[in-house]
Design an enzyme around this catalytic site. Structure first.
Site, PDB file in Angstrom:
ATOM      1  CG  PHE A  52      11.156 -48.763  17.482  1.00  0.00           C
ATOM      2  CD1 PHE A  52      12.014 -49.010  18.529  1.00  0.00           C
ATOM      3  CD2 PHE A  52      11.236 -49.381  16.448  1.00  0.00           C
ATOM      4  CE1 PHE A  52      12.768 -50.456  18.631  1.00  0.00           C
ATOM      5  CE2 PHE A  52      11.833 -50.898  16.308  1.00  0.00           C
ATOM      6  CZ  PHE A  52      12.539 -51.176  17.598  1.00  0.00           C
ATOM      7  CB  CYS A  53       5.323 -44.563  18.033  1.00  0.00           C
ATOM      8  SG  CYS A  53       5.635 -45.084  16.225  1.00  0.00           S
ATOM      9  CB  THR A  54       6.978 -41.670  22.309  1.00  0.00           C
ATOM     10  OG1 THR A  54       8.510 -42.404  22.616  1.00  0.00           O
ATOM     11  CG2 THR A  54       6.880 -41.203  23.798  1.00  0.00           C
TER      12      THR A  54
END
Length: 395
Positions: free
Chosen positions: A142-144
């Protein structure tokens, strides 16, 4: 990969053990300021550097690194196996990993199979478990990722690497077990050939693909997971059944970082190559307008969303949801990231401002392993291990 409905179910289920670490979701806060240079409770520490010599035979390239990190890799694999056995008792999955996966080694592309063999031998970890360790990173991220362009046309690229959801919640200290172990495995790598740097990247020791990196002076690349019903599990099953026309996403990103010679070449390959799992490729270049988010299904490209500073689009932000859809309400990192970038303004964008954005909850959360910031033209690369003290959302 998990479809949207299954993802929502799991996030709702995970909300219960995370409740002690957050107020009612979605948890957020006002935009952070003056967080850079990194210090204080959200800063875990620096990331060590290692050199990967591409002139060595693939079997030997990772030996020095794995001599240092092998014991931690063993610990992390043991944790994953324990979690798997919790859901599938009797050690059935472990037997499949140890007995069946090594038979697939001849089907990996390029130098990767020899590299995996070398890692297994030097760490004395069964080859099947090393393969599992590498397949493992095709999921659970889960990345930004953010690319910005300032008023002078200068580009910056940054990301929070969030990893480990559903992989063991520690109710005593409100952390994800695997996320904490990955902080011990995080390394910066300087890939060299003929004593010259080919690429710089950040990864987890034992994983030979790359999810975060750049080619000095040319382009930068990060990869975010994309949830789709036509997901990565289907791609893996096809691969096991003999259909080998798709690339593992960690391998394609590394291959492009090693071999592509321009932003446009990298963009073309990321757009057209069949891949094992749906993904978002966030690609930055070295001049004005060279920044985009490529939204991929396994076999085709759905969207290319590009910088267009002349018309007000001076940044692109990508989390784990299609930009034309609303993010899941328990996992909206996009809105606070955009809000903080808008408050920063194009005139004031910098490494310090990017670090502030990526330090703002829930962009920073319990899954965040590290923050990376890239300036391609200046060959500047900074990576920091992160913590998110309570109160902090679990993802």
């Amino acid at each position: 990969m998990l479809g949207q409905s299954r993802l929502a179910f799991f996030l709702l289920a995970a909300a219960i053990p995370c409740a002690l670490a957050q107020d009612a979701p979605p948890w957020t806060e006002d935009c952070r300021k003056s967080m850079y240079p990194p210090s204080g409770p959200t800063y875990r520490g620096p990331v060590p550097w290692y050199t990967i010599n591409l002139d060595l035979p693939p079997y030997k390239r990772w030996h020095e690194l794995m001599m240092d990190k092998g014991p931690v890799v063993k610990m992390s694999i043991k944790s994953v196996k324990t979690l798997i056995n919790t859901f599938v008792p009797g050690g059935i999955i472990t037997q499949i990993v140890d007995q069946k996966l090594p038979g697939l080694i001849g089907n990996f592309p390029g130098p990767y199979e020899e590299e995996l063999k070398g890692i297994a031998d030097v760490t004395e970890i069964p080859l099947g478990e090393i393969i599992l360790f590498n397949v493992f990173y095709e999921f659970f991220t889960f990345c930004t990722s953010v690319i910005t362009e300032d008023k002078k046309g200068h580009l910056l690229h940054a990301r929070n690497m969030d990893f480990g959801i559903f992989l063991g919640w520690n109710i005593n200290n409100h952390t994800w077990v695997v996320t904490e172990e990955l902080k011990l495995l995080t390394v910066n790598l300087n890939f060299q050939k003929n004593n010259k740097t080919v690429l710089k990247a950040t990864t987890f020791a034992g994983y030979v693909g790359m999810l975060t990196g750049f080619k000095p002076g040319l382009f930068s690349l990060t990869l975010n997971e994309r949830f789709s019903m036509n997901g990565g599990f289907l791609g893996i099953l096809e691969w096991i059944w003999g259909k080998k026309d798709a690339m593992w996403i960690g391998f394609i990103t590394r291959s492009i970082l090693e071999n592509a010679t321009s932003y446009e070449e990298a963009k073309n390959l990321l757009t057209k190559t069949k891949i094992m799992a749906p993904a978002y490729f966030i690609l930055g270049g070295n001049q004005s307008g060279e920044g985009c988010v490529i939204t991929r299904e396994r076999k085709n490209t759905l969207d290319i969303y590009e910088l267009d500073a002349k018309h007000g689009r001076w940044y692109v932000v990508q989390t784990n949801y299609d930009r034309w859809k609303s993010p899941f309400f328990l996992d909206d990192r996009r809105t606070p990231a955009k809000m903080c970038l808008n408050r920063t303004t194009q005139e004031n964008i910098s490494f310090a401002a990017m670090y502030d954005v990526l330090s703002t909850k829930p962009v920073l959360n319990k899954l965040t392993v590290f923050t990376a910031m890239i300036d391609v033209t200046k060959n500047r690369y900074e990576v920091y291990l992160r913590d998110c003290p309570d109160p902090c959302i679990g993802w």
